[in-house]
Design a protein around this motif. Structure first.
Motif, PDB file in Angstrom:
ATOM      1  N   ARG A  63      52.086  28.074  16.053  1.00  9.22           N
ATOM      2  CA  ARG A  63      51.228  26.904  16.697  1.00  9.22           C
ATOM      3  C   ARG A  63      49.816  27.134  16.506  1.00  9.22           C
ATOM      4  N   VAL A  64      49.391  28.388  16.820  1.00  8.78           N
ATOM      5  CA  VAL A  64      47.947  28.411  16.993  1.00  8.78           C
ATOM      6  C   VAL A  64      47.504  28.567  15.660  1.00  8.78           C
ATOM      7  N   LEU A  65      48.184  29.382  14.875  1.00  5.75           N
ATOM      8  CA  LEU A  65      47.848  29.319  13.339  1.00  5.75           C
ATOM      9  C   LEU A  65      47.787  28.057  12.730  1.00  5.75           C
ATOM     10  N   GLY A  66      48.734  27.204  12.839  1.00  6.16           N
ATOM     11  CA  GLY A  66      48.773  25.963  12.449  1.00  6.16           C
ATOM     12  C   GLY A  66      47.521  25.007  12.886  1.00  6.16           C
ATOM     13  N   ALA A  67      47.390  25.279  14.028  1.00  3.40           N
ATOM     14  CA  ALA A  67      46.254  24.441  14.498  1.00  3.40           C
ATOM     15  C   ALA A  67      44.731  24.751  13.942  1.00  3.40           C
ATOM     16  N   ILE A 190      55.925  22.615  14.721  1.00  4.95           N
ATOM     17  CA  ILE A 190      55.493  23.108  13.370  1.00  4.95           C
ATOM     18  C   ILE A 190      56.456  24.443  12.834  1.00  4.95           C
ATOM     19  N   ASP A 191      56.731  24.289  11.592  1.00  4.83           N
ATOM     20  CA  ASP A 191      57.851  25.045  11.024  1.00  4.83           C
ATOM     21  C   ASP A 191      56.809  26.298  10.108  1.00  4.83           C
ATOM     22  N   VAL A 250      48.676  19.443   2.579  1.00  2.00           N
ATOM     23  CA  VAL A 250      49.147  20.443   3.219  1.00  2.00           C
ATOM     24  C   VAL A 250      49.102  20.354   4.979  1.00  2.00           C
ATOM     25  N   SER A 251      48.065  19.809   5.311  1.00  5.07           N
ATOM     26  CA  SER A 251      47.787  19.511   6.755  1.00  5.07           C
ATOM     27  C   SER A 251      48.922  18.480   7.306  1.00  5.07           C
ATOM     28  N   ALA A 295      41.554  21.514  21.285  1.00  3.56           N
ATOM     29  CA  ALA A 295      42.282  20.273  21.597  1.00  3.56           C
ATOM     30  C   ALA A 295      43.537  20.509  21.952  1.00  3.56           C
ATOM     31  N   ASP A 296      44.401  21.280  21.120  1.00  2.60           N
ATOM     32  CA  ASP A 296      45.844  21.455  21.420  1.00  2.60           C
ATOM     33  C   ASP A 296      46.040  22.335  22.871  1.00  2.60           C
TER      34      ASP A 296
END
Length: 335
Positions: A63-67, A190-191, A250-251, A295-296
Motif C-alpha cells: 500500500r505505501v509503495l503503491g501510494a 492494490i495488487d 500505470v497509476s 493523504a493516505d
C-alpha cells in the motif's frame, strides 16, 4: 548558482529523510496500529502463520509503495503536461488522460473479464493515449480551445463524458462491482502482482520524462524559443505524451483514478526548485509521492477503523487551488 544548488541538495536530503518517516508511519498506522518491533520482526523473522506479519508484508508495504509510486507518476505527468502545453491548469485528471484509462479498462473488463495484470496495464496505457488524443483533437476543432481555461473546461467535460459512458456500460453489462475499484482511488485494494508488472512500463515512462526534460523547459518558454534552439518540437511533444500516458496508465491500473496531484504538485515544485524541468521532474516525483502517501495516512486516521476515501483528502487541497488558478492565471499562458 551555488546557493541554488545547495538549496536543492538540502531539499533533496530532507525529502529522503521524510520518505523513511512516511514509510514507517504508513506501515504502523491503520485499522490496527503495529509497533516498530512488530514491523521489524515481520521483515527479519517473517512467520507466515503470524497474521500481523502477513498483513504488514502483503497489505501495508504494498500500500505505501503503491501510494509513493502513483503520487510520483501523477505529479511528473502533470509537470510534463503543464510544461508542454504552457497551461497552468493542465493535469492528467483534467485533460482526460485518467478517464481514458478507466474507459478502456471498463470495456476490456466487459469483453475480456479474466484480464491478466500485464494486459491490464497495457489496456490502461492505451486508454491514456486515446483519452489525451480525444481531448486534444476536440480542443483543436473548437475556436480558442487550446487557451488555458478553455482547454481545462473541454478536458473536464470530455472526462465527465468518458466517465459517464464507462459507468453506463458497467451498469448495463452488470460489471459495476468488478470495476468500481477504478472509479475511485482505493489503495487498500492494490495488487502486488500489478505493481510488479507495472515496473517495466514505469521505467520507460520515467526514462522518457528525463530525456525530454530539457526540451520541455524550452517549449515551456514558447515554441519559437524551442525552434531557435534546434529542438524538434513535434517529436519532443510526442515523446512527452507517451511518457504521460505510460505513467498515468500505470497509476490508474494500480489504484484507479487519482485527482488533483498532477495539478497542485508541479506548481509547488516550480516555486521551490525553479523553472528547469531537469530538476522539476525528479523533485515533482518526490513531492507527489510524499503528498499522496500522507493523504493516505490521514484518510486512515480521521475515523478509524473506517477509512475516509483518499480522494476526499486530495480534493480538499486540490479544489481550492484549482479555483485559485482559474481566478489568477486561468486566462494566461504558462511562462
Amino acid at each position: 548558482m551555488f546557493a541554488i544548488r545547495q538549496k536543492q541538495i538540502l531539499i533533496g536530503l530532507f525529502l529522503l529523510g521524510l520518505f523513511l518517516i512516511t514509510i514507517a508511519c504508513s506501515t504502523m498506522y491503520g485499522a490496527t496500529i503495529y509497533s516498530v518491533s512488530t514491523i521489524w520482526e515481520a521483515f527479519v523473522h517473517f512467520d507466515s502463520s503470524n497474521m500481523e506479519h502477513l498483513v504488514i508484508r502483503t497489505a501495508r508495504i504494498p500500500r505505501v509503495l503503491g501510494a509513493l509510486l502513483v503520487g510520483a507518476f501523477i505529479a511528473i505527468s502533470g509537470a510534463l503536461m503543464q510544461g508542454m502545453t504552457r497551461n497552468y491548469l493542465a493535469s492528467p485528471s483534467i485533460m482526460g488522460v485518467t478517464d481514458g484509462s478507466v474507459f478502456v479498462i471498463t470495456v476490456s473488463m466487459i469483453f475480456l473479464p479474466n484480464l491478466q495484470p500485464l494486459t491490464l496495464v497495457l489496456f490502461s496505457f492505451i486508454g491514456s493515449i486515446l483519452g489525451v488524443a480525444f481531448v486534444f483533437g476536440i480542443a483543436k476543432i473548437v475556436p480558442g480551445g487550446l487557451s488555458p481555461l478553455s482547454f481545462a473546461i473541454i478536458g473536464t467535460i470530455l472526462g465527465m463524458f468518458l466517465n459517464g459512458v464507462s459507468q453506463a456500460l458497467a451498469t448495463y453489462f452488470q460489471v459495476s462491482q468488478n470495476i468500481s475499484f477504478w472509479y475511485n482511488t482505493r489503495l487498500h485494494q492494490i495488487d502486488p502482482i500489478v505493481i510488479k508488472w507495472s515496473i517495466p512500463f514505469a521505467i520507460i515512462g520515467l526514462a522518457l520524462a528525463l530525456y525530454v526534460a530539457k526540451s520541455v523547459t524550452a517549449i515551456s518558454l514558447g515554441d519559437e524559443v524551442a525552434q531557435s534552439l534546434g529542438i524538434n518540437i513535434g517529436a519532443m511533444k510526442t515523446l512527452t505524451l507517451v511518457s504521460v500516458a505510460l505513467l498515468t496508465g500505470v497509476s490508474v491500473a494500480l489504484v484507479g483514478k487519482v485527482t488533483f496531484i498532477g495539478l497542485v504538485i508541479p506548481h509547488i515544485t516550480r516555486l521551490l526548485i525553479g523553472e528547469d524541468y531537469r530538476r522539476i521532474i525528479p523533485f515533482a516525483g518526490l513531492f507527489g509521492a510524499l503528498f499522496f502517501a500522507w493523504a493516505d495516512i490521514i484518510s486512515r486516521s480521521i475515523n478509524p477503523p473506517f477509512e475516509t476515501p483518499v480522494g476526499v483528502i486530495t480534493a480538499l487541497v486540490g479544489v481550492p487551488y484549482f479555483l485559485y488558478l482559474i481566478r489568477v492565471k486561468g486566462g494566461k499562458q504558462y511562462a
